[in-house]
Design an enzyme around this catalytic site. Sequence first.
Site, PDB file in Angstrom:
ATOM      1  N   GLY A 191       0.842  -1.208   0.000  1.00 48.75           N
ATOM      2  CA  GLY A 191       0.000   0.000   0.000  1.00 48.75           C
ATOM      3  C   GLY A 191       0.870   1.248   0.000  1.00 48.75           C
ATOM      4  O   GLY A 191       0.536   2.266   0.626  1.00 48.75           O
ATOM      5  N   ALA A 192       1.994   1.178  -0.721  1.00 50.31           N
ATOM      6  CA  ALA A 192       3.037   2.222  -0.634  1.00 50.31           C
ATOM      7  C   ALA A 192       2.583   3.590  -1.133  1.00 50.31           C
ATOM      8  O   ALA A 192       3.200   4.601  -0.795  1.00 50.31           O
ATOM      9  CB  ALA A 192       4.269   1.771  -1.409  1.00 50.31           C
TER      10      ALA A 192
ATOM     11  N   ARG B 242      -1.958   6.984   2.074  1.00 49.61           N
ATOM     12  CA  ARG B 242      -1.575   8.004   3.069  1.00 49.61           C
ATOM     13  C   ARG B 242      -0.513   7.461   4.025  1.00 49.61           C
ATOM     14  O   ARG B 242       0.517   8.081   4.258  1.00 49.61           O
ATOM     15  CB  ARG B 242      -2.814   8.463   3.869  1.00 49.61           C
TER      16      ARG B 242
ATOM     17  N   THR C 281      -7.083  -1.494   9.951  1.00 47.16           N
ATOM     18  CA  THR C 281      -8.217  -1.610  10.868  1.00 47.16           C
ATOM     19  C   THR C 281      -9.456  -2.101  10.100  1.00 47.16           C
ATOM     20  O   THR C 281      -9.448  -2.198   8.870  1.00 47.16           O
ATOM     21  CB  THR C 281      -8.511  -0.267  11.544  1.00 47.16           C
TER      22      THR C 281
ATOM     23  N   HIS D 228     -12.237  11.275  12.792  1.00 43.94           N
ATOM     24  CA  HIS D 228     -11.223  11.073  11.765  1.00 43.94           C
ATOM     25  C   HIS D 228     -11.606  11.826  10.489  1.00 43.94           C
ATOM     26  O   HIS D 228     -12.761  12.208  10.296  1.00 43.94           O
ATOM     27  CB  HIS D 228     -11.077   9.582  11.416  1.00 43.94           C
ATOM     28  N   HIS D 229     -10.630  11.930   9.607  1.00 44.50           N
ATOM     29  CA  HIS D 229     -10.775  12.536   8.273  1.00 44.50           C
ATOM     30  C   HIS D 229     -11.904  11.881   7.460  1.00 44.50           C
ATOM     31  O   HIS D 229     -12.303  10.739   7.729  1.00 44.50           O
ATOM     32  CB  HIS D 229      -9.446  12.402   7.508  1.00 44.50           C
TER      33      HIS D 229
ATOM     34  N   LYS E 229     -11.840   8.114   5.791  1.00 44.55           N
ATOM     35  CA  LYS E 229     -11.787   6.853   6.550  1.00 44.55           C
ATOM     36  C   LYS E 229     -13.008   5.988   6.237  1.00 44.55           C
ATOM     37  O   LYS E 229     -14.132   6.496   6.201  1.00 44.55           O
ATOM     38  CB  LYS E 229     -11.691   7.144   8.059  1.00 44.55           C
TER      39      LYS E 229
HETATM   40  N1  LIG Z   1      -2.802   1.140  13.287  1.00 42.46           N
HETATM   41  C1  LIG Z   1      -2.497   2.420  13.063  1.00 42.46           C
HETATM   42  O1  LIG Z   1      -1.717   3.062  13.822  1.00 42.46           O
HETATM   43  C2  LIG Z   1      -3.088   3.116  11.882  1.00 42.46           C
HETATM   44  C3  LIG Z   1      -3.919   2.419  11.065  1.00 42.46           C
HETATM   45  N2  LIG Z   1      -4.398   2.988   9.904  1.00 42.46           N
HETATM   46  C4  LIG Z   1      -5.164   2.104   9.046  1.00 42.46           C
HETATM   47  O2  LIG Z   1      -4.375   1.823   7.890  1.00 42.46           O
HETATM   48  C5  LIG Z   1      -5.237   1.554   6.790  1.00 42.46           C
HETATM   49  C6  LIG Z   1      -4.835   2.420   5.604  1.00 42.46           C
HETATM   50  O3  LIG Z   1      -5.072   3.776   5.912  1.00 42.46           O
HETATM   51  P1  LIG Z   1      -4.682   4.931   4.865  1.00 42.46           P
HETATM   52  O4  LIG Z   1      -3.240   4.898   4.566  1.00 42.46           O
HETATM   53  O5  LIG Z   1      -5.284   6.184   5.409  1.00 42.46           O
HETATM   54  O6  LIG Z   1      -5.515   4.457   3.585  1.00 42.46           O
HETATM   55  P2  LIG Z   1      -5.217   4.681   2.042  1.00 42.46           P
HETATM   56  O7  LIG Z   1      -6.457   4.299   1.320  1.00 42.46           O
HETATM   57  O8  LIG Z   1      -4.629   6.035   1.827  1.00 42.46           O
HETATM   58  O9  LIG Z   1      -4.047   3.614   1.721  1.00 42.46           O
HETATM   59  C7  LIG Z   1      -4.236   2.240   1.577  1.00 42.46           C
HETATM   60  C8  LIG Z   1      -3.386   1.792   0.415  1.00 42.46           C
HETATM   61  O10 LIG Z   1      -3.382   0.372   0.353  1.00 42.46           O
HETATM   62  C9  LIG Z   1      -3.610   0.011  -0.984  1.00 42.46           C
HETATM   63  N3  LIG Z   1      -4.124  -1.342  -1.112  1.00 42.46           N
HETATM   64  C10 LIG Z   1      -5.366  -1.801  -0.827  1.00 42.46           C
HETATM   65  N4  LIG Z   1      -5.466  -3.105  -1.128  1.00 42.46           N
HETATM   66  C11 LIG Z   1      -4.256  -3.485  -1.611  1.00 42.46           C
HETATM   67  C12 LIG Z   1      -3.736  -4.704  -2.107  1.00 42.46           C
HETATM   68  N5  LIG Z   1      -4.471  -5.814  -2.168  1.00 42.46           N
HETATM   69  N6  LIG Z   1      -2.448  -4.731  -2.534  1.00 42.46           N
HETATM   70  C13 LIG Z   1      -1.688  -3.624  -2.479  1.00 42.46           C
HETATM   71  N7  LIG Z   1      -2.126  -2.425  -2.040  1.00 42.46           N
HETATM   72  C14 LIG Z   1      -3.398  -2.360  -1.591  1.00 42.46           C
HETATM   73  C15 LIG Z   1      -4.587   1.056  -1.490  1.00 42.46           C
HETATM   74  O11 LIG Z   1      -4.662   1.049  -2.907  1.00 42.46           O
HETATM   75  P3  LIG Z   1      -6.071   1.472  -3.592  1.00 42.46           P
HETATM   76  O12 LIG Z   1      -6.229   2.942  -3.316  1.00 42.46           O
HETATM   77  O13 LIG Z   1      -5.836   1.135  -5.028  1.00 42.46           O
HETATM   78  O14 LIG Z   1      -7.143   0.645  -2.951  1.00 42.46           O
HETATM   79  C16 LIG Z   1      -3.949   2.311  -0.910  1.00 42.46           C
HETATM   80  O15 LIG Z   1      -2.896   2.808  -1.712  1.00 42.46           O
HETATM   81  C17 LIG Z   1      -6.657   1.778   7.312  1.00 42.46           C
HETATM   82  O16 LIG Z   1      -7.214   0.541   7.709  1.00 42.46           O
HETATM   83  C18 LIG Z   1      -6.447   2.680   8.532  1.00 42.46           C
HETATM   84  O17 LIG Z   1      -7.483   2.620   9.466  1.00 42.46           O
HETATM   85  C19 LIG Z   1      -4.093   4.259   9.557  1.00 42.46           C
HETATM   86  C20 LIG Z   1      -3.297   5.023  10.364  1.00 42.46           C
HETATM   87  C21 LIG Z   1      -2.717   4.510  11.598  1.00 42.46           C
HETATM   88  O1  LIG Z   2      -7.716   5.604   9.246  1.00 43.56           O
HETATM   89  C1  LIG Z   2      -6.972   6.348   9.928  1.00 43.56           C
HETATM   90  O2  LIG Z   2      -6.541   7.420   9.491  1.00 43.56           O
HETATM   91  C2  LIG Z   2      -6.555   5.898  11.262  1.00 43.56           C
HETATM   92  N1  LIG Z   2      -6.867   4.690  11.608  1.00 43.56           N
HETATM   93  C3  LIG Z   2      -6.563   4.064  12.845  1.00 43.56           C
HETATM   94  C4  LIG Z   2      -7.850   3.724  13.566  1.00 43.56           C
HETATM   95  O3  LIG Z   2      -8.774   3.198  12.934  1.00 43.56           O
HETATM   96  O4  LIG Z   2      -7.925   3.958  14.766  1.00 43.56           O
HETATM   97  C5  LIG Z   2      -5.547   4.806  13.659  1.00 43.56           C
HETATM   98  C6  LIG Z   2      -5.585   6.291  13.547  1.00 43.56           C
HETATM   99  O5  LIG Z   2      -6.550   6.794  14.417  1.00 43.56           O
HETATM  100  C7  LIG Z   2      -5.768   6.785  12.129  1.00 43.56           C
END
Ligand SMILES: NC(=O)C1=CN([C@@H]2O[C@H](COP(=O)(O)OP(=O)(O)OC[C@H]3O[C@@H](n4cnc5c(N)ncnc54)[C@H](OP(=O)(O)O)[C@@H]3O)[C@@H](O)[C@H]2O)C=CC1
Ligand SMILES: O=C(O)C1=N[C@H](C(=O)O)C[C@H](O)C1
Length: 273
Positions: A13-14, A17, A105, A161-162, A165
Amino acid sequence: MSEAGDMGLVVVGAAGRMGQTLIRAIHTIPGARVAGAVERAGSPYLGKDAGELAGIGIINVPIVDDPLPAFAKADGVLDFTAPKASVEFAGYAAQARIVHVIGTTGCSADDDAKIAAAARHATIVKSGNMSLGVNLLAVLVEQAARALDSEDFDIEILEMHHKHKVDAPSGTALLLGEAAAKGREIALEDNSVRVRDGHTGVRKTGAIGFATLRGGSVVGEHSVILAGTGERITLSHQAEDRAIFARGAVKAALWARGKKPGLYSMRDVLGLS
Ligand SMILES: NC(=O)C1=CN([C@@H]2O[C@H](COP(=O)(O)OP(=O)(O)OC[C@H]3O[C@@H](n4cnc5c(N)ncnc54)[C@H](OP(=O)(O)O)[C@@H]3O)[C@@H](O)[C@H]2O)C=CC1
Ligand SMILES: O=C(O)C1=N[C@H](C(=O)O)C[C@H](O)C1
């Protein structure tokens, strides 16, 4: 896989965000290096340099769509993607016998069971929030819930959250709910109220309530409110920058390197268990 030296990490998921934030974090943390970058087949980001996309300049790591060759030459995977993707990646990490840090998540019980099965061969660290602050908050919530009787104090968890989400309640809200339930020695799944609408009746004693707000660019805000008669305690965390999650994820990977396969949490990583 490298036997010694910097830990080679693949970011799946590089282009997301968190994916871009992880690339930036790995670049600045000693002992870690970007070993690969993966997006899904058909992604418009395939072939682009992961560092250039993340704003740190060319690092000679092109974004690819096949995780297997990338995992085969890495020490670990950082995964903030989507539930089904994380289940699939956990299986590949198990095949490669490497570290898998999962921040994704919104996983179902079935997804979590598959991830736990993969942890027989992969060293997995999974947490709904990788920040130090939230994991410390969870310890405080557990203590407060234990100290304050459910007859006297109601527990409500509020998160914002934004607008992008896709899951609710947030993974963090559920993590805090689990901490409160542990303090109260009850099962969260039997005592949580995740939605209220219409004529709900009075609040059930001992329930743990959740409320969800979505809007704008909010990185992540969580409050656990312990509401008594005539007084209220609020324990809160505000995330101001996604870098706190990314740094936590890299720390988790470095901690997990060399640990035996199993399913670990951020509390294990931070010594808060
Ligand atoms: N535990 C923690 O501390 C945190 C958890 N999160 C969680 O992380 C997750 C991602 O959040 P965020 O970065 O905001 O989301 P984004 O949608 O910005 O990023 C997710 C990325 O993963 C890609 N992706 C999805 N499925 C695949 C796959 N099968 N193979 C490769 N890439 C894939 C998406 O591509 P595409 O757009 O093409 O689907 C996208 O580029 C969420 O579940 C969020 O709740 C976020 C922040 C902190
Ligand atoms: O989707 C997000 O952005 C975030 N997801 C995590 C969550 O579901 O709690 C962590 C963080 O709050 C940001």
